[in-house]
Design a protein around this motif. Structure first.
Motif, PDB file in Angstrom:
ATOM      1  N   VAL A 189       0.856  -1.194   0.000  1.00 57.61           N
ATOM      2  CA  VAL A 189       0.000   0.000   0.000  1.00 57.61           C
ATOM      3  C   VAL A 189       0.890   1.242   0.000  1.00 57.61           C
ATOM      4  O   VAL A 189       1.765   1.388   0.851  1.00 57.61           O
ATOM      5  CB  VAL A 189      -0.943   0.019   1.224  1.00 57.61           C
ATOM      6  N   THR A 190       0.643   2.126  -0.965  1.00 60.74           N
ATOM      7  CA  THR A 190       1.415   3.361  -1.094  1.00 60.74           C
ATOM      8  C   THR A 190       0.488   4.550  -0.917  1.00 60.74           C
ATOM      9  O   THR A 190      -0.592   4.601  -1.520  1.00 60.74           O
ATOM     10  CB  THR A 190       2.082   3.451  -2.479  1.00 60.74           C
ATOM     11  N   VAL A 191       0.905   5.510  -0.091  1.00 60.00           N
ATOM     12  CA  VAL A 191       0.105   6.726   0.104  1.00 60.00           C
ATOM     13  C   VAL A 191       0.527   7.783  -0.910  1.00 60.00           C
ATOM     14  O   VAL A 191       1.684   8.204  -0.944  1.00 60.00           O
ATOM     15  CB  VAL A 191       0.267   7.281   1.534  1.00 60.00           C
ATOM     16  N   ILE A 192      -0.407   8.181  -1.760  1.00 56.39           N
ATOM     17  CA  ILE A 192      -0.186   9.279  -2.706  1.00 56.39           C
ATOM     18  C   ILE A 192      -1.392  10.206  -2.590  1.00 56.39           C
ATOM     19  O   ILE A 192      -2.436   9.953  -3.197  1.00 56.39           O
ATOM     20  CB  ILE A 192      -0.022   8.775  -4.154  1.00 56.39           C
ATOM     21  N   PRO A 193      -1.298  11.258  -1.789  1.00 59.15           N
ATOM     22  CA  PRO A 193      -2.463  12.127  -1.565  1.00 59.15           C
ATOM     23  C   PRO A 193      -2.816  12.930  -2.815  1.00 59.15           C
ATOM     24  O   PRO A 193      -2.114  12.874  -3.828  1.00 59.15           O
ATOM     25  CB  PRO A 193      -1.985  13.041  -0.442  1.00 59.15           C
ATOM     26  N   ASN A 194      -3.936  13.643  -2.717  1.00 61.29           N
ATOM     27  CA  ASN A 194      -4.249  14.585  -3.776  1.00 61.29           C
ATOM     28  C   ASN A 194      -3.149  15.635  -3.853  1.00 61.29           C
ATOM     29  O   ASN A 194      -2.363  15.809  -2.917  1.00 61.29           O
ATOM     30  CB  ASN A 194      -5.610  15.229  -3.532  1.00 61.29           C
ATOM     31  N   ALA A 195      -3.103  16.346  -4.967  1.00 62.82           N
ATOM     32  CA  ALA A 195      -1.959  17.217  -5.219  1.00 62.82           C
ATOM     33  C   ALA A 195      -2.401  18.613  -5.627  1.00 62.82           C
ATOM     34  O   ALA A 195      -3.591  18.878  -5.847  1.00 62.82           O
ATOM     35  CB  ALA A 195      -1.075  16.598  -6.311  1.00 62.82           C
ATOM     36  N   CYS A 196      -1.420  19.475  -5.738  1.00 65.65           N
ATOM     37  CA  CYS A 196      -1.666  20.882  -6.036  1.00 65.65           C
ATOM     38  C   CYS A 196      -1.239  21.219  -7.460  1.00 65.65           C
ATOM     39  O   CYS A 196      -0.092  20.942  -7.848  1.00 65.65           O
ATOM     40  CB  CYS A 196      -0.898  21.769  -5.058  1.00 65.65           C
ATOM     41  N   ASP A 197      -2.149  21.815  -8.207  1.00 66.31           N
ATOM     42  CA  ASP A 197      -1.850  22.265  -9.571  1.00 66.31           C
ATOM     43  C   ASP A 197      -1.485  23.743  -9.529  1.00 66.31           C
ATOM     44  O   ASP A 197      -2.309  24.623  -9.815  1.00 66.31           O
ATOM     45  CB  ASP A 197      -3.056  22.012 -10.479  1.00 66.31           C
ATOM     46  N   VAL A 198      -0.252  24.000  -9.153  1.00 63.94           N
ATOM     47  CA  VAL A 198       0.204  25.372  -8.926  1.00 63.94           C
ATOM     48  C   VAL A 198       0.107  26.204 -10.206  1.00 63.94           C
ATOM     49  O   VAL A 198      -0.334  27.363 -10.173  1.00 63.94           O
ATOM     50  CB  VAL A 198       1.644  25.365  -8.388  1.00 63.94           C
ATOM     51  N   ALA A 199       0.491  25.634 -11.338  1.00 66.28           N
ATOM     52  CA  ALA A 199       0.463  26.394 -12.594  1.00 66.28           C
ATOM     53  C   ALA A 199      -0.944  26.860 -12.938  1.00 66.28           C
ATOM     54  O   ALA A 199      -1.122  27.907 -13.563  1.00 66.28           O
ATOM     55  CB  ALA A 199       1.027  25.533 -13.726  1.00 66.28           C
ATOM     56  N   LEU A 200      -1.939  26.099 -12.513  1.00 68.36           N
ATOM     57  CA  LEU A 200      -3.325  26.469 -12.805  1.00 68.36           C
ATOM     58  C   LEU A 200      -3.870  27.495 -11.818  1.00 68.36           C
ATOM     59  O   LEU A 200      -4.532  28.458 -12.220  1.00 68.36           O
ATOM     60  CB  LEU A 200      -4.206  25.210 -12.777  1.00 68.36           C
ATOM     61  N   PHE A 201      -3.569  27.310 -10.530  1.00 66.78           N
ATOM     62  CA  PHE A 201      -4.233  28.103  -9.493  1.00 66.78           C
ATOM     63  C   PHE A 201      -3.457  29.338  -9.038  1.00 66.78           C
ATOM     64  O   PHE A 201      -4.048  30.256  -8.463  1.00 66.78           O
ATOM     65  CB  PHE A 201      -4.531  27.227  -8.274  1.00 66.78           C
ATOM     66  N   ARG A 202      -2.157  29.382  -9.276  1.00 68.11           N
ATOM     67  CA  ARG A 202      -1.371  30.537  -8.820  1.00 68.11           C
ATOM     68  C   ARG A 202      -1.504  31.650  -9.858  1.00 68.11           C
ATOM     69  O   ARG A 202      -0.686  31.758 -10.766  1.00 68.11           O
ATOM     70  CB  ARG A 202       0.069  30.117  -8.620  1.00 68.11           C
ATOM     71  N   VAL A 203      -2.554  32.467  -9.742  1.00 72.73           N
ATOM     72  CA  VAL A 203      -2.850  33.509 -10.731  1.00 72.73           C
ATOM     73  C   VAL A 203      -2.684  34.890 -10.110  1.00 72.73           C
ATOM     74  O   VAL A 203      -2.592  35.054  -8.898  1.00 72.73           O
ATOM     75  CB  VAL A 203      -4.281  33.343 -11.295  1.00 72.73           C
ATOM     76  N   GLY A 204      -2.680  35.913 -10.956  1.00 75.45           N
ATOM     77  CA  GLY A 204      -2.479  37.277 -10.510  1.00 75.45           C
ATOM     78  C   GLY A 204      -3.746  37.941 -10.003  1.00 75.45           C
ATOM     79  O   GLY A 204      -4.860  37.420 -10.143  1.00 75.45           O
ATOM     80  N   ASN A 205      -3.565  39.135  -9.418  1.00 71.19           N
ATOM     81  CA  ASN A 205      -4.694  39.884  -8.872  1.00 71.19           C
ATOM     82  C   ASN A 205      -5.678  40.324  -9.947  1.00 71.19           C
ATOM     83  O   ASN A 205      -6.843  40.604  -9.646  1.00 71.19           O
ATOM     84  CB  ASN A 205      -4.184  41.111  -8.104  1.00 71.19           C
ATOM     85  N   ASP A 206      -5.214  40.403 -11.196  1.00 72.42           N
ATOM     86  CA  ASP A 206      -6.118  40.819 -12.267  1.00 72.42           C
ATOM     87  C   ASP A 206      -7.252  39.819 -12.446  1.00 72.42           C
ATOM     88  O   ASP A 206      -8.386  40.214 -12.771  1.00 72.42           O
ATOM     89  CB  ASP A 206      -5.350  40.976 -13.577  1.00 72.42           C
ATOM     90  N   ARG A 207      -6.978  38.516 -12.196  1.00 74.47           N
ATOM     91  CA  ARG A 207      -8.038  37.505 -12.297  1.00 74.47           C
ATOM     92  C   ARG A 207      -9.045  37.680 -11.161  1.00 74.47           C
ATOM     93  O   ARG A 207     -10.261  37.495 -11.359  1.00 74.47           O
ATOM     94  CB  ARG A 207      -7.425  36.095 -12.257  1.00 74.47           C
ATOM     95  N   ALA A 208      -8.555  38.019  -9.969  1.00 73.39           N
ATOM     96  CA  ALA A 208      -9.453  38.269  -8.843  1.00 73.39           C
ATOM     97  C   ALA A 208     -10.316  39.497  -9.119  1.00 73.39           C
ATOM     98  O   ALA A 208     -11.527  39.496  -8.859  1.00 73.39           O
ATOM     99  CB  ALA A 208      -8.641  38.468  -7.562  1.00 73.39           C
ATOM    100  N   ASP A 209      -9.700  40.561  -9.642  1.00 77.31           N
ATOM    101  CA  ASP A 209     -10.458  41.791  -9.939  1.00 77.31           C
ATOM    102  C   ASP A 209     -11.541  41.533 -10.973  1.00 77.31           C
ATOM    103  O   ASP A 209     -12.662  42.056 -10.867  1.00 77.31           O
ATOM    104  CB  ASP A 209      -9.507  42.885 -10.430  1.00 77.31           C
ATOM    105  N   ALA A 210     -11.222  40.710 -11.963  1.00 77.57           N
ATOM    106  CA  ALA A 210     -12.208  40.400 -13.006  1.00 77.57           C
ATOM    107  C   ALA A 210     -13.405  39.663 -12.415  1.00 77.57           C
ATOM    108  O   ALA A 210     -14.562  39.936 -12.769  1.00 77.57           O
ATOM    109  CB  ALA A 210     -11.562  39.574 -14.106  1.00 77.57           C
ATOM    110  N   PHE A 211     -13.142  38.731 -11.502  1.00 74.79           N
ATOM    111  CA  PHE A 211     -14.244  37.997 -10.876  1.00 74.79           C
ATOM    112  C   PHE A 211     -15.071  38.925  -9.990  1.00 74.79           C
ATOM    113  O   PHE A 211     -16.312  38.882 -10.010  1.00 74.79           O
ATOM    114  CB  PHE A 211     -13.694  36.831 -10.048  1.00 74.79           C
ATOM    115  N   LEU A 212     -14.408  39.769  -9.203  1.00 72.66           N
ATOM    116  CA  LEU A 212     -15.132  40.673  -8.301  1.00 72.66           C
ATOM    117  C   LEU A 212     -15.896  41.743  -9.066  1.00 72.66           C
ATOM    118  O   LEU A 212     -16.928  42.238  -8.591  1.00 72.66           O
ATOM    119  CB  LEU A 212     -14.154  41.311  -7.314  1.00 72.66           C
ATOM    120  N   ASP A 213     -15.428  42.085 -10.255  1.00 76.30           N
ATOM    121  CA  ASP A 213     -16.192  43.025 -11.078  1.00 76.30           C
ATOM    122  C   ASP A 213     -17.527  42.422 -11.492  1.00 76.30           C
ATOM    123  O   ASP A 213     -18.526  43.135 -11.656  1.00 76.30           O
ATOM    124  CB  ASP A 213     -15.384  43.397 -12.329  1.00 76.30           C
ATOM    125  N   GLN A 214     -17.540  41.105 -11.668  1.00 75.18           N
ATOM    126  CA  GLN A 214     -18.789  40.416 -12.011  1.00 75.18           C
ATOM    127  C   GLN A 214     -19.683  40.233 -10.787  1.00 75.18           C
ATOM    128  O   GLN A 214     -20.902  40.070 -10.918  1.00 75.18           O
ATOM    129  CB  GLN A 214     -18.478  39.041 -12.620  1.00 75.18           C
TER     130      GLN A 214
END
Length: 625
Positions: A189-214
């Motif tokens: 039995v090997t433990v391999i937890p869920n993982a982080c997709d940093v390239a997808l989720f590490r975005v700039g503040n401009d993406r946050a501003d665009a969402f909050l504008d909506q």
């Protein structure tokens, strides 16, 4: 390596759900492996236009998508039907996939073991079973499985799934402990937890501003985001209660729920009844994972929720890893390894599941601590970049599959299975044949006795499997007469009219059924030749003895004695390399046609075939000259 990946809930990158299987499969392809993934239509957007069975490719992954609807709003009966329907349809599709080296079956549901086990056996490939939940512990804990018989059946299926796998992958240490408790060796039995997709989720503040504008109503204060399923087990009603308590402490703190599920209407009604809906608590539909980074970028913290059940503490929630990837502090309302992780690393906060008022006060203090939030964000990002980096964990996943495939290679398993099937077929068919054809054997024996006298049978030592000698039996087709001074006549002179008929119809081979029954020969394989030929074989030609010799063979249905020795040996070795039971059945069928046509009985200018050792001796003599 060709991996057959089975996951009923596969989610494409533009779908709304966890994409672990997609990310793992994509990286297997990038590493040079082939992946065929069988899934259902449950998490595919309508834009795919899926039919009953759709074949498509996503980033090099060969997908077979079965149209089996499923959602969290289905009742228990419809869910069970969806599980069973997918399992049987997946079996049918798995049977068509060729040259599989390893089978990966990932739960939930646990019924995925049915097509996983079938594919492993049918394709003679080792099985890797991935445990995403300790099912059926959770359905039992929440009361979904109540009857003793259903609990027993579910626990039996769980043990069968673990025992059938060559290796088990668990998504958390607690899940591994559960698997080991069922009797599986810890090193399997090997433990391999869920993982982080940093390239997808590490975005700039401009993406946050665009969402909050909506969604401008979400501006003006700290924002707590929940993104995920709205089901009974997820306990999102806790967040409604927390919002109610927070409204009296600090109305600037806002809560956003992004998701869908069976409890959606109930949650909305609860929020409306306590006066927080669209005041400091908002709900929006589930968004594709590719859009989720915008939502998290606008969040102050992300929250993960579950019912306060001991069985849930082993869970490996995707939303926790998405928050870490986004570099956001994570808040949880349950214990277990994830709560211990975020608190020990200072990456977030674990709230009391039973005291919403105290939890609201604790959360408010955390949200007001600017330095604490910054440190938590840094720790979250550090965990995502190191311990839970997707590329690193996908490498571990790939290593498990590669090691499993190498330790028990599918081609070797398939060859062993074919040999077992051949032997079973040989024993059964030869035994039945000897009984059914006994009158024919008797008639031919009498005819030989009348026409040629004794002996009835021709017996000679021949090389068998691995060149081990055995006595082959045939009906006699030639006389024992000699020329003057004891010289033996040629084969053409000795071959009798009855013998010609027996050879042309291959009836002279019928006594070989005794050799097949005893295990000296098989129905299909390279023909057993003379012991004198062995010293003259090349190393490649010697490989024709890596299987039992046959009554008929690949060379016999592709020219028989009309072929040269080299051509026959090449065909024999090809058969050895391509051994499979289906090929044997095809050769047996083609043998019937060859016998009736009577083709290839003899080489040109010979009654049968010139001796191979004499040909080689002449060649060697010519070379010496």
């Amino acid at each position: 390596m060709h991996a057959l990946y089975l996951h009923q809930y596969f989610c494409p990158p533009d779908g709304a759900g966890g994409t672990r299987s997609y990310e793992m499969a994509r990286r297997l392809v990038e590493a040079g492996h082939r992946v065929t993934l069988i899934t259902s239509s449950a998490f595919f957007p309508d834009t795919y236009g899926l039919t009953r069975t759709t074949r498509l490719e996503i980033d090099g992954i060969d997908l077979i998508v079965l149209r089996v609807p499923y959602n969290n709003q289905m009742g228990f009966g419809r869910r069970i039907w969806a599980f069973l329907r997918f399992a049987f349809c997946a079996m049918a599709e798995a049977a068509r996939v060729k040259n599989v080296d390893v089978v990966v079956a990932t739960s939930t549901p646990l019924t995925i073991i049915a097509p996983g086990y079938f594919a492993s056996r049918f394709k003679a490939a080792p099985l890797v079973f991935e445990v995403r939940d300790l099912w059926p512990d959770l359905p039992i804990a929440v009361g979904a499985l109540k009857q003793p018989i259903s609990k027993w059946a579910a626990k039996t299926l769980e043990r069968f799934a673990y025992a059938s796998a060559a290796r088990v992958i668990a998504l958390s240490p607690g899940m591994k402990e559960g698997v080991v408790r069922s009797g599986i060796a810890e090193d399997h039995v090997t433990v391999i937890p869920n993982a982080c997709d940093v390239a997808l989720f590490r975005v700039g503040n401009d993406r946050a501003d665009a969402f909050l504008d909506q969604h401008p109503h979400l501006r003006g204060g700290p924002l707590v985001v929940y993104g995920g399923t709205l089901g009974q087990i997820n306990n999102v009603g806790y967040l409604v209660t927390l919002a109610g308590a927070m409204l009296h402490l600090d109305s600037s703190v806002k809560f956003l729920v992004c998701g869908d599920g069976a409890d959606k209407n109930h949650i909305k009604a609860q929020a409306e009844s306590i006066g927080v809906l669209n005041q400091n608590f908002w709900m929006i539909p589930w968004v594709a994972k590719t859009d989720m980074p915008d939502v998290l970028a606008s969040a102050t913290v992300s929250i993960s929720l579950f019912q306060n059940l001991p069985e849930m503490q082993h869970n490996s929630a995707n939303k926790v890893f998405d928050a870490l990837a986004a570099g956001k502090p994570i808040v949880v309302n349950y214990g277990g390894w994830q709560a211990e992780l975020v608190e020990s690393r200072g990456a977030g906060l674990a709230l009391s599941p039973d005291d919403p008022n105290g939890a609201a006060q604790e959360l408010l203090e955390f949200l007001k601590d600017t330095d604490g939030l910054r440190r938590a964000s840094e720790q979250a990002a550090a965990l995502a970049d190191s311990r839970f980096n997707r590329d690193r964990l996908a490498g571990e996943f790939r290593s498990v599959l590669e090691q499993t495939a190498d330790e028990d290679p599918a081609p070797v398993r398939r060859r062993k299975r074919t040999l077992r099937l051949k032997r079973l077929f040989d024993i059964t068919a030869s035994g039945v044949g000897l009984i059914v054809l006994s009158p024919v054997l008797l008639v031919i024996s009498i005819l030989i006795l009348i026409k040629m006298g004794q002996p009835i049978f021709f017996s000679q030592t021949r090389p068998g499997f691995k060149e081990r000698p055995f006595r082959i039996l045939k009906f006699r087709t030639m006389t024992n007469s000699h020329k003057e001074k004891g010289a033996r006549q040629s084969d053409a002179e000795r071959l009798t009219p009855l013998g010609q008929v027996l050879r042309r119809t291959s009836l002279d081979e019928l006594p070989g059924l005794f050799n097949v029954f005893l295990g000296d020969m098989s129905f299909v394989g390279p023909r057993p030749l003379l012991m004198e030929y062995l010293p003259h074989y090349s190393s490649e030609q010697t490989r024709r003895h890596d299987v039992r010799p046959g009554v008929t063979g690949y060379a016999q249905v592709h020219g028989r004695n009309a072929l040269s020795w080299e051509e026959k040996f090449d065909l024999d070795v090809w058969y050895v390399d391509h051994l499979n039971f289906g090929l044997d059945l095809k050769i047996l069928w083609e043998t019937v046609g060859v016998v009736f046509k009577g083709k290839g009985v003899s080489a040109e200018g010979h009654a049968t075939m010139p001796r191979f050792d004499e040909i080689m001796a002449r060649r060697e003599g010519a070379e010496d000259e």
